[in-house]
Design a protein around this motif. Structure first.
Motif, PDB file in Angstrom:
ATOM      1  N   LEU A  50       0.832  -1.215   0.000  1.00 52.22           N
ATOM      2  CA  LEU A  50       0.000   0.000   0.000  1.00 52.22           C
ATOM      3  C   LEU A  50       0.863   1.259   0.000  1.00 52.22           C
ATOM      4  O   LEU A  50       0.560   2.232  -0.695  1.00 52.22           O
ATOM      5  N   SER A  53       2.197   2.023  -3.485  1.00 51.65           N
ATOM      6  CA  SER A  53       1.220   2.531  -4.451  1.00 51.65           C
ATOM      7  C   SER A  53       0.544   3.816  -3.990  1.00 51.65           C
ATOM      8  O   SER A  53      -0.349   4.330  -4.660  1.00 51.65           O
ATOM      9  N   ALA A  54       0.945   4.349  -2.824  1.00 50.16           N
ATOM     10  CA  ALA A  54       0.329   5.566  -2.289  1.00 50.16           C
ATOM     11  C   ALA A  54       0.805   6.813  -3.026  1.00 50.16           C
ATOM     12  O   ALA A  54       1.886   6.826  -3.622  1.00 50.16           O
ATOM     13  N   ILE A 327      -4.551   7.197  -1.140  1.00 49.06           N
ATOM     14  CA  ILE A 327      -4.592   6.009  -1.989  1.00 49.06           C
ATOM     15  C   ILE A 327      -5.940   5.974  -2.701  1.00 49.06           C
ATOM     16  O   ILE A 327      -6.907   6.583  -2.252  1.00 49.06           O
ATOM     17  N   SER A 332     -10.017  -0.380  -5.015  1.00 50.40           N
ATOM     18  CA  SER A 332      -8.864  -0.635  -5.889  1.00 50.40           C
ATOM     19  C   SER A 332      -7.658  -1.137  -5.096  1.00 50.40           C
ATOM     20  O   SER A 332      -6.915  -2.010  -5.565  1.00 50.40           O
ATOM     21  N   CYS A 333      -7.444  -0.592  -3.876  1.00 49.71           N
ATOM     22  CA  CYS A 333      -6.272  -1.019  -3.096  1.00 49.71           C
ATOM     23  C   CYS A 333      -6.424  -2.462  -2.617  1.00 49.71           C
ATOM     24  O   CYS A 333      -5.451  -3.221  -2.602  1.00 49.71           O
ATOM     25  N   GLU A 334      -7.663  -2.867  -2.242  1.00 49.57           N
ATOM     26  CA  GLU A 334      -7.878  -4.259  -1.822  1.00 49.57           C
ATOM     27  C   GLU A 334      -7.668  -5.221  -2.990  1.00 49.57           C
ATOM     28  O   GLU A 334      -7.098  -6.305  -2.815  1.00 49.57           O
ATOM     29  N   GLU A 336      -5.697  -4.651  -5.548  1.00 54.44           N
ATOM     30  CA  GLU A 336      -4.256  -4.666  -5.805  1.00 54.44           C
ATOM     31  C   GLU A 336      -3.534  -5.557  -4.786  1.00 54.44           C
ATOM     32  O   GLU A 336      -2.598  -6.292  -5.147  1.00 54.44           O
ATOM     33  N   LYS A 394      -3.072  -0.408 -11.447  1.00 57.41           N
ATOM     34  CA  LYS A 394      -3.155  -0.516  -9.982  1.00 57.41           C
ATOM     35  C   LYS A 394      -4.187   0.420  -9.353  1.00 57.41           C
ATOM     36  O   LYS A 394      -4.560   0.234  -8.197  1.00 57.41           O
ATOM     37  N   TYR A 395      -4.655   1.436 -10.089  1.00 59.99           N
ATOM     38  CA  TYR A 395      -5.662   2.349  -9.549  1.00 59.99           C
ATOM     39  C   TYR A 395      -7.073   2.015 -10.032  1.00 59.99           C
ATOM     40  O   TYR A 395      -8.001   2.782  -9.810  1.00 59.99           O
ATOM     41  N   LEU A 417      -4.173   6.878   3.235  1.00 62.88           N
ATOM     42  CA  LEU A 417      -3.457   5.605   3.330  1.00 62.88           C
ATOM     43  C   LEU A 417      -3.627   4.994   4.723  1.00 62.88           C
ATOM     44  O   LEU A 417      -3.772   3.782   4.868  1.00 62.88           O
ATOM     45  N   ASN A 420      -6.668   2.588   5.275  1.00 67.70           N
ATOM     46  CA  ASN A 420      -6.529   1.228   4.740  1.00 67.70           C
ATOM     47  C   ASN A 420      -5.551   0.384   5.550  1.00 67.70           C
ATOM     48  O   ASN A 420      -5.824  -0.780   5.860  1.00 67.70           O
TER      49      ASN A 420
END
Length: 444
Positions: A50, A53-54, A327, A332-334, A336, A394-395, A417, A420
């Motif tokens: 995370l 990708s932040a 983020i 999207s983060c989950e 990824e 990734k987004y 961030l 998450n």
């Protein structure tokens, strides 16, 4: 809720998915300690992914701060008013921040939300150079309801005659003794009123008392006669906030009532619009780092929901002060994390790899639930989301308004961030604690 302030629902959902995955792993013969250790490593790896990708953010970038607050409010019942409330939340947090460049935390106790029935949420306003109190002033003795060029005193003692102890009694035999008691009471109260008048105070805030009446009818009469505005029943927990907002000091005894203890303001007035009354204090000369949000709504249900939602928005902005990275939202983060941890599990092998894969698959509950709640086909949406992340987007996240997969950063759907990282960390720790329980012994 204390750490991040938002994402509480996500923690519960992730925790439930991890418990289901743990149950399946335990049924296949894996020991709880093995699962616990593997998931602790997986949660640590998830935090690293995370962070990579932040998107870094500066607190001077007001536009991006508003975007994150808007994302938080859009998921609430009052999402339609997010454009009006998000800027207020951002401005409120930044106004109480000690130093935008170096601060690592914000005390949300310095921001007070006052609820008032009447009007709409669009009428909500932020007060920075003053204070709003959700009560009216005392008018029983014909006292003033507004004042200009105010000297404000905040007292923590009672403007009434002292009472005896619980076990004691005062026995009065004749009318002469009654007159003497009245004269002594009058002299006692007049002495305090003269001291208040001498200091130049013309607005008096009195803390609520549980031992005896904070103000007697006689003291209200004398204050009204001297044209001193009286506001009573100030809660003890609000004393610190009021002192900071008005630049005055709380006075614990009448002997300490001096001009240097008073605060100054241009005007104090009672506003009776809507169904309730509020006291507005504006034009404070030396305001501290404090802010008041006057929240308006047409009914109690919307008002309470707006209060809860606005608190979450304030917490989201505080998260960006704590950890200055945001983020992409929209699950999207989950997604990824599921993709990256799945790849990592293949390289690990063994029991750890097997548990990490189960951890990664459990995180897919967030995009699945989001799609389901939005009325979309969850399996189709999650499959499309997997494909997008496998292609390196990734987004990519679920756009619930358009019913498709799109770039969440371009759609301005962003979140802190810290929210998450906290949700995954707390959910994992909760499951680890539950896995340590060997058996439950029912007791009558």
């Amino acid at each position: 809720d204390v750490e991040a302030g938002d994402g509480t629902t996500s923690v519960v959902v992730i925790c439930g998915a991890l418990l289901s995955a743990a149950e399946r792993l335990l049924s296949r013969g894996l020991h709880p300690s093995v699962v616990s250790k593997a998931w602790q490593k997986a949660a640590a790896e998830a935090a690293k992914i995370l962070e990579k990708s932040a998107i870094p953010i500066d607190l001077t970038d007001r536009e991006n701060l508003i975007k994150t607050a808007t994302t938080s409010l859009n998921s609430k019942v009052i999402g339609g008013y997010s454009q009006a409330l998000a800027p207020l939340a951002v401005d409120a947090v930044l106004s109480v921040c000690e130093d935008i460049k170096t601060s690592t935390n914000v005390d949300l106790n310095d921001i007070k939300i006052v609820k008032r029935m009447g009007g709409t949420l669009e009428d909500t306003e932020l007060v920075l150079d003053g204070l709003v109190l959700d009560q009216g002033c005392v008018k029983a003795a014909g006292g003033p309801t507004s004042m200009q060029d105010c000297k404000i005193g905040l007292i923590q003692f009672c403007l009434s005659a002292p009472k005896t102890d619980m076990e004691n009694q005062v026995i009065v035999a004749d009318s002469a003794q009654i007159d003497r008691i009245f004269r002594e009471e009058r002299r006692y109260i007049l002495k305090m009123i003269k001291k208040i008048v001498k200091s130049g105070c013309n607005v008096l805030l009195v803390q609520k008392s549980i031992l005896r009446d904070a103000t007697a009818q006689l003291s209200q009469h004398y204050l009204a006669k001297k044209k001193i505005m009286l506001i009573q029943d100030i809660e003890r927990k609000e004393i610190e906030f009021i002192s900071k907002s008005l630049g005055c000091k709380p006075i614990a005894h009448i002997d300490a009532f001096t001009p240097d203890m008073l605060g100054s303001a241009k005007s104090v007035s009672e506003d009776a619009s809507g169904t309730g009354k509020v006291i507005r204090i504006s034009g404070v000369k030396n305001p501290g780092k404090a802010a008041t949000i006057l929240l308006n709504a047409s009914n109690r249900l919307v008002l309470d929901e707006a209060d809860r939602s606005l608190h979450d928005a304030l917490c989201v902005v505080r998260c960006l002060v704590k950890m200055r990275s945001m983020i992409a939202g929209g699950a999207s983060c989950e997604a990824e994390l599921t993709h990256q941890l799945g790849k990592l599990a293949q390289t690990m092998g063994g029991v750890d790899g097997y548990c990490t894969k189960a951890f990664a698959e459990a995180l897919e509950v967030i995009p699945y639930t989001l799609a389901e709640n939005a009325g979309l086909h969850p399996i189709k949406m999650v499959t499309k989301l997997r494909k997008a992340h496998a292609e390196g987007k990734k987004y990519a996240g679920i756009n619930i308004k358009k019913g498709c997969i799109s770039d969440m950063v371009e759609e301005n759907v962003v979140q802190p961030l810290l929210v998450n990282i906290s949700s995954i960390k707390l959910a994992t720790e909760t499951v680890q604690a539950i896995l340590k329980i060997d058996d439950v012994v029912p007791v009558r």
